[in-house]
Design a protein around this motif. Sequence first.
Motif, PDB file in Angstrom:
ATOM      1  N   ILE A  32       1.031  -1.471   0.462  1.00 19.02           N
ATOM      2  CA  ILE A  32      -0.111  -0.104  -0.117  1.00 19.02           C
ATOM      3  C   ILE A  32       1.029   1.382   0.197  1.00 19.02           C
ATOM      4  N   ILE A  33       0.929   2.465  -0.619  1.00 17.15           N
ATOM      5  CA  ILE A  33       1.784   3.060  -1.158  1.00 17.15           C
ATOM      6  C   ILE A  33       0.501   4.449  -0.320  1.00 17.15           C
ATOM      7  N   VAL A  34       1.532   5.649  -0.757  1.00 19.80           N
ATOM      8  CA  VAL A  34       1.643   6.216   0.317  1.00 19.80           C
ATOM      9  C   VAL A  34       2.263   7.697  -1.052  1.00 19.80           C
ATOM     10  N   ALA A  35       1.386   8.261  -1.354  1.00 22.82           N
ATOM     11  CA  ALA A  35       2.426   9.771  -2.575  1.00 22.82           C
ATOM     12  C   ALA A  35       1.907  10.535  -2.164  1.00 22.82           C
ATOM     13  N   LYS A  36       3.440  11.495  -1.641  1.00 24.86           N
ATOM     14  CA  LYS A  36       3.774  13.056  -1.222  1.00 24.86           C
ATOM     15  C   LYS A  36       4.147  13.492  -2.211  1.00 24.86           C
ATOM     16  N   PRO A  37       3.569  14.926  -2.414  1.00 16.86           N
ATOM     17  CA  PRO A  37       4.050  15.609  -3.348  1.00 16.86           C
ATOM     18  C   PRO A  37       5.446  16.743  -2.872  1.00 16.86           C
ATOM     19  N   PHE A  38       6.419  16.795  -3.209  1.00 20.63           N
ATOM     20  CA  PHE A  38       7.723  16.858  -2.678  1.00 20.63           C
ATOM     21  C   PHE A  38       7.589  18.783  -2.318  1.00 20.63           C
ATOM     22  N   ALA A  39       5.970  19.088  -3.418  1.00 18.02           N
ATOM     23  CA  ALA A  39       5.627  20.566  -2.506  1.00 18.02           C
ATOM     24  C   ALA A  39       4.923  20.636  -2.595  1.00 18.02           C
ATOM     25  N   GLY A  40       4.747  19.463  -0.859  1.00 10.88           N
ATOM     26  CA  GLY A  40       3.666  19.465  -0.320  1.00 10.88           C
ATOM     27  C   GLY A  40       3.272  20.386   0.986  1.00 10.88           C
ATOM     28  N   PHE A  41       2.254  20.860   1.306  1.00  8.44           N
ATOM     29  CA  PHE A  41       2.176  20.883   3.513  1.00  8.44           C
ATOM     30  C   PHE A  41       1.121  20.428   3.610  1.00  8.44           C
ATOM     31  N   MET A  42       1.284  20.440   5.015  1.00  8.98           N
ATOM     32  CA  MET A  42      -0.109  20.035   6.279  1.00  8.98           C
ATOM     33  C   MET A  42      -1.058  19.364   5.391  1.00  8.98           C
ATOM     34  N   GLY A  43       0.136  18.072   4.703  1.00 14.00           N
ATOM     35  CA  GLY A  43      -1.593  17.285   4.119  1.00 14.00           C
ATOM     36  C   GLY A  43      -1.890  16.911   2.585  1.00 14.00           C
ATOM     37  N   HIS A  44      -1.651  18.061   2.616  1.00 14.63           N
ATOM     38  CA  HIS A  44      -2.299  18.693   0.922  1.00 14.63           C
ATOM     39  C   HIS A  44      -1.144  17.792  -0.228  1.00 14.63           C
ATOM     40  N   GLY A  45      -2.308  17.098  -0.960  1.00  8.07           N
ATOM     41  CA  GLY A  45      -1.986  15.945  -1.831  1.00  8.07           C
ATOM     42  C   GLY A  45      -1.390  15.123  -2.195  1.00  8.07           C
ATOM     43  N   ILE A  46      -1.883  14.434  -0.817  1.00  3.97           N
ATOM     44  CA  ILE A  46      -1.540  13.829  -0.306  1.00  3.97           C
ATOM     45  C   ILE A  46      -2.486  12.357  -0.953  1.00  3.97           C
ATOM     46  N   CYS A  47      -2.258  11.173  -1.411  1.00  3.98           N
ATOM     47  CA  CYS A  47      -2.913  10.074  -2.121  1.00  3.98           C
ATOM     48  C   CYS A  47      -2.663   9.117  -1.480  1.00  3.98           C
ATOM     49  N   LEU A  48      -4.003   7.481  -0.811  1.00  8.15           N
ATOM     50  CA  LEU A  48      -3.765   6.465  -0.843  1.00  8.15           C
ATOM     51  C   LEU A  48      -3.270   5.726  -2.052  1.00  8.15           C
ATOM     52  N   LEU A  49      -2.719   4.831  -2.155  1.00  5.91           N
ATOM     53  CA  LEU A  49      -2.423   4.678  -4.246  1.00  5.91           C
ATOM     54  C   LEU A  49      -3.164   2.709  -2.934  1.00  5.91           C
ATOM     55  N   ASP A  50      -4.175   2.211  -2.834  1.00  3.46           N
ATOM     56  CA  ASP A  50      -4.288   0.461  -2.575  1.00  3.46           C
ATOM     57  C   ASP A  50      -5.203  -0.187  -2.539  1.00  3.46           C
ATOM     58  N   SER A  51      -4.805   0.645  -4.409  1.00  2.00           N
ATOM     59  CA  SER A  51      -6.120  -0.130  -5.400  1.00  2.00           C
ATOM     60  C   SER A  51      -5.680   0.094  -7.078  1.00  2.00           C
ATOM     61  N   SER A  52      -5.494  -1.082  -7.671  1.00  2.00           N
ATOM     62  CA  SER A  52      -5.734  -0.443  -9.418  1.00  2.00           C
ATOM     63  C   SER A  52      -6.642   1.025 -10.066  1.00  2.00           C
ATOM     64  N   GLY A  53      -7.328   0.819  -9.057  1.00  2.00           N
ATOM     65  CA  GLY A  53      -8.256   2.263  -9.328  1.00  2.00           C
ATOM     66  C   GLY A  53      -7.782   3.274  -9.063  1.00  2.00           C
ATOM     67  N   SER A  54      -7.262   3.302  -7.448  1.00  2.00           N
ATOM     68  CA  SER A  54      -6.452   4.174  -7.036  1.00  2.00           C
ATOM     69  C   SER A  54      -5.521   5.095  -7.726  1.00  2.00           C
ATOM     70  N   ILE A  55      -4.829   4.078  -8.530  1.00  2.00           N
ATOM     71  CA  ILE A  55      -3.647   4.493  -8.666  1.00  2.00           C
ATOM     72  C   ILE A  55      -4.080   4.970 -10.306  1.00  2.00           C
ATOM     73  N   ASN A  56      -5.055   4.554 -10.784  1.00  2.00           N
ATOM     74  CA  ASN A  56      -5.365   5.166 -12.430  1.00  2.00           C
ATOM     75  C   ASN A  56      -5.995   6.086 -12.284  1.00  2.00           C
ATOM     76  N   LYS A  57      -6.926   6.590 -10.804  1.00  2.00           N
ATOM     77  CA  LYS A  57      -7.362   8.160 -10.609  1.00  2.00           C
ATOM     78  C   LYS A  57      -5.788   9.431 -10.028  1.00  2.00           C
ATOM     79  N   PHE A  58      -4.580   8.615  -9.683  1.00  2.00           N
ATOM     80  CA  PHE A  58      -3.820   8.892  -9.218  1.00  2.00           C
ATOM     81  C   PHE A  58      -2.760   9.771 -10.926  1.00  2.00           C
ATOM     82  N   LEU A  59      -2.381   8.482 -11.166  1.00  2.00           N
ATOM     83  CA  LEU A  59      -1.840   8.960 -12.948  1.00  2.00           C
ATOM     84  C   LEU A  59      -2.713   9.990 -13.656  1.00  2.00           C
ATOM     85  N   LYS A  60      -3.460   9.791 -13.936  1.00  2.00           N
ATOM     86  CA  LYS A  60      -4.952  10.838 -14.826  1.00  2.00           C
ATOM     87  C   LYS A  60      -4.797  12.389 -14.562  1.00  2.00           C
ATOM     88  N   ALA A  61      -4.212  12.425 -13.103  1.00  2.00           N
ATOM     89  CA  ALA A  61      -4.482  13.493 -12.126  1.00  2.00           C
ATOM     90  C   ALA A  61      -2.656  14.140 -11.680  1.00  2.00           C
TER      91      ALA A  61
END
Length: 182
Positions: A32-61
């Motif tokens: 299970i992956i937590v994607a964190k933006p290099f330029a993030g702050f206070m949790g903004h932009g963090i994504c939980l990638l725990d399925s192929s659907g969440s990965i697909n959504k992440f990759l599109k955005a």
Amino acid sequence: KKGQKTLSLPFIPAYHVSSAGDLYGIQESGGIIVAKPFAGFMGHGICLLDSSGSINKFLKASNIEDYVFEEYTPSANELRVIFLEERILCGRRKNLKGVVPNQQEDGLSMEEPPEREVGIVEQAIVSSGMTFGSVDFLGPYVVEMNGSGLSLFRFNEVNQPDSGFLYDIRGEVADLIERKIR
């Protein structure tokens, strides 16, 4: 915060990801992956990638090159240890409820940091050369080091008069800044 990972501190284990295939491979092997933006702050932009659907959504955005990918580390709280000129000032524990990226703060408390974390913070101070900042912990791992945005004014909201632990570091920080600019 890319450079922080070069310090010899117990950071949350990270995945080397250079393609969409890497993300799918980690997920397919049970990670299970937590994607964190290099330029993030206070949790903004963090994504939980725990399925192929969440990965697909992440990759599109998102663009993979703008993120660090870490192992998901569930925890009921986060500890922030604050330091000033090589002194450990205090620890602030933030209770958490929910799951990344929708975790919510569920109370704050001040405490003396545990000995293990104090040792890690002392190592971080020496390694980084920072004069003022904090080190955040999630379970046994370092999440990040902060040199600003320490919520100094929020500290005063967590002071607990009945506990005998009152700490307002605004004056000490102002004195440090004044000495540095002279």
